[in-house]
Write an enzyme that holds these catalytic residues in place. Structure first.
Site, PDB file in Angstrom:
ATOM      1  N   ASN A 255     -66.459 -21.878  33.384  1.00 58.40           N
ATOM      2  CA  ASN A 255     -66.287 -21.298  32.068  1.00 58.40           C
ATOM      3  C   ASN A 255     -65.115 -21.945  31.323  1.00 58.40           C
ATOM      4  O   ASN A 255     -65.332 -22.696  30.371  1.00 58.40           O
ATOM      5  CB  ASN A 255     -66.092 -19.784  32.176  1.00 58.40           C
ATOM      6  CG  ASN A 255     -66.137 -19.091  30.832  1.00 58.40           C
ATOM      7  OD1 ASN A 255     -66.120 -19.734  29.792  1.00 58.40           O
ATOM      8  ND2 ASN A 255     -66.179 -17.769  30.843  1.00 58.40           N
ATOM      9  N   ASP A 256     -63.901 -21.715  31.804  1.00 57.08           N
ATOM     10  CA  ASP A 256     -62.741 -22.251  31.090  1.00 57.08           C
ATOM     11  C   ASP A 256     -62.781 -23.772  30.953  1.00 57.08           C
ATOM     12  O   ASP A 256     -62.310 -24.313  29.950  1.00 57.08           O
ATOM     13  CB  ASP A 256     -61.451 -21.849  31.806  1.00 57.08           C
ATOM     14  CG  ASP A 256     -61.207 -20.347  31.720  1.00 57.08           C
ATOM     15  OD1 ASP A 256     -61.729 -19.719  30.783  1.00 57.08           O
ATOM     16  OD2 ASP A 256     -60.509 -19.810  32.594  1.00 57.08           O
TER      17      ASP A 256
END
Lengths: 94, 471
Positions: free
Chosen positions: B397-398
């Site tokens: 995600n990040d």
């Protein structure tokens, strides 16, 4: 050995470590941690000295305890590294 | 004066040889092709060091020593065989804690029986210089031990991964560290038992205190840092014992851990001190919940993904920690195999901080038989997203969040990320829309026109895609 020679070895080894570790491919960083773990258990040398020496029973048992802990690491560390490295394979040529 | 255990020169040479073999062990890791030979060098080096020590010292208690090696070795070997690859980070943390504790025990043993180590006269007075080395070795060992225990508990999920922030922790930690250093200095004047005992206890405590405020996302840095500490502890003991093998190894391991910490920090665009100070993720997670607006997003299905990828020319797969959690690596490789048969060019892209320790994703993909020449690092593949038809994000995600490039107020601003937004189509496998990454920030990729969210357990979703591809 006097302190200065030991210190020289240490400083040189830090430089060697610096260059050798930068050349490790990022794909193998996990095996790198596992194997450094195994070799840092060379501390077992001190543990063996303490266990083998006469004079202090407490010291001997502390040494034996350290031998157990370091052996977990040595055998575990090398074995798990071996297991991981065996998994890295190249693409099969068709 | 029989106390000086003069080490014969052949033994010094043997220790040097084992030190060199350890250097070769690390050198071998520069490529997967040479790595296994390197590991063997390490084993030979360790054998030489152990045998040399046993031969040059009285072997009055050989049965006990053999028993200790057998017990420890057995436990280690069985653990190494049985451990799941996804559990590797906590195993490494556990191993670090053992090195730390062993260093403490050796240090205390040397304190109680200094003559055996050749660091004291017949009167039992330990040389001041050896006291400093001993004190530092015990302190670093104890910090490594208790810090690694906390890291282990957090990684194994036996303790919450969120940071635990004590009030006034910086003052408390700094005070304890200064007290430990002060006691080590005082130890040179007074070798009473209370001094060494207090150093040991305080160091155990500071190890706990240093790691509890650090959150789960920063664990790659913590594991690397503790790796480094275990090396310095071994080096300090090497100084006490005047042993070249220990000093060389300590320096190698110490620099290795330090370099890995540096690489991880750089990959997150965080300062090492800010990671160590801890608390990351706590503020953002607390503030982010309310401000989040509802934005439209598209939901895709396994069939959509199968169809699009079959038609694609280039597919780049980006795995993250979520893939490890759901054990999706084998299903993912199967998907890759099917696509390759369809003539699709499949590549894997790995961010340096993906997973919970350096190189975690590479090991998992290797375990699933993904050839390592299909796996690429961030800087080698990032330019290829512009030509990619599909970016398949699974459990990351990040590391794909464009806010790191554009939003100066984002906690992850400046972190190098994958340019997935340049891909024609994005599939984002995620358990639900609610969860955010470890940094606690929303991700614009969810809402982009070319993005389809595949909301399901990662393994289940990939298996469904494989089934859909068969049609």
């Amino acid at each position: 050995m006097d302190f200065i020679s030991i210190l020289s070895i240490f400083v040189m080894a830090c430089f060697v470590g610096y260059y050798v570790v930068w050349s490790v491919t990022p794909a193998l960083h996990t095996p790198l941690m596992a194997v450094t773990n195994a070799i840092s258990s060379v501390i077992v040398v001190g543990a063996l000295v303490a266990s083998a020496a006469e004079g202090s029973a407490v010291s001997k048992w502390l040494g034996l305890g350290a031998v157990v802990l370091a052996s977990v690491n040595i055998f575990g560390g090398f074995a798990v590294t071996e297991r991981m490295l065996a998994m890295y394979k190249k693409k099969e040529k068709k | 004066m029989e106390h000086v255990t003069a080490v014969p020169s052949w033994a010094m040479l043997a220790y040097l040889v084992s030190g060199v073999l350890f250097i070769l062990a690390l050198r071998g890791l520069s490529s997967p092709a040479t790595s296994r030979a390197g590991n063997r060098y390490g084993m030979i080096g360790m054998t030489i060091a152990m045998v040399t020590t046993l031969v040059t010292h009285g072997i009055a208690s050989l049965p006990e020593i053999a028993g200790a090696i057998a017990i420890g070795g057995g436990v280690g070997f069985v653990t190494a065989r049985k451990i799941k690859m996804t559990d590797m980070p906590q195993l490494v943390a556990a191993f670090h804690s053992l090195v730390g504790l062993a260093a403490v025990l050796v240090g205390l043993a040397a304190y109680l029986n200094p003559q055996a180590f050749g660091i004291a006269g017949a009167d039992g007075i330990i040389e001041p210089q050896s006291r400093i080395e001993m004190g530092l070795g015990i302190a670093i060992g104890a910090i490594t031990f208790s810090g690694s225990i906390i890291a282990f508990l957090k990684l194994a999920g036996k303790m919450s991964g969120s940071p635990i922030l004590l009030p006034g922790r910086h003052v408390l930690n700094l005070g304890t560290l200064i007290a430990i250093l002060g006691l080590v200095a005082y130890f040179t004047q007074d070798q009473s038992q209370w001094v060494i005992a207090t150093i040991t206890v305080l160091s155990f405590i500071i190890g706990f205190l240093l790691i509890i405020p650090i959150g789960g996302a920063d664990m790659p840095v913590v594991v690397s840092m503790l790796n480094s500490y275990s090396g310095w502890a071994a080096a300090a003991m090497g100084f006490t014992l005047h042993n070249t093998a220990m000093i060389i190894t300590g320096a190698l391991v110490g620099s290795s851990g330090a370099i890995l910490s540096y690489i991880m920090c750089k990959a997150m665009n965080r300062g090492f001190l800010s990671v160590i100070a801890g608390g990351f993720g706590a503020e953002a997670a607390a503030g982010g919940g309310a401000a989040k607006e509802q934005r439209p997003w598209k939901r895709g299905s396994a069939e959509d993904a199968a169809y699009m990828m079959k038609e694609a020319e280039n597919v780049i797969i980006i795995p993250g920690y979520g893939m490890a959690v759901s054990q999706a690596q084998h299903a993912l490789r199967e998907m890759g195999d099917v696509l390759k048969k369809e003539g699709v060019n499949v590549k894997y892209a790995i961010h340096p901080v993906a997973g919970r320790m350096p190189g975690h994703m590479n090991v998992l993909l290797a375990e699933a038989n993904v050839p390592y020449d299909e796996v690429f690092e961030l800087e080698d593949i990032n330019s290829e997203f512009a030509q990619a038809d599909v970016a398949f994000i699974i459990g990351a995600n990040d590391v794909v969040n464009p806010a790191a490039k554009t939003d100066k107020s984002s906690p992850i601003y400046g972190m190098p990320v994958f340019d997935v937004d340049k891909a024609k189509t994005i599939f984002f496998v995620k358990r639900s829309m609610g969860g955010v990454g470890y940094a606690g920030v929303d991700n614009d990729v969810f809402y982009m026109d070319q993005t389809m969210m595949l909301l399901a357990d990662a393994k289940k979703m990939v298996e469904d895609i494989v089934k859909a591809l068969a049609h």
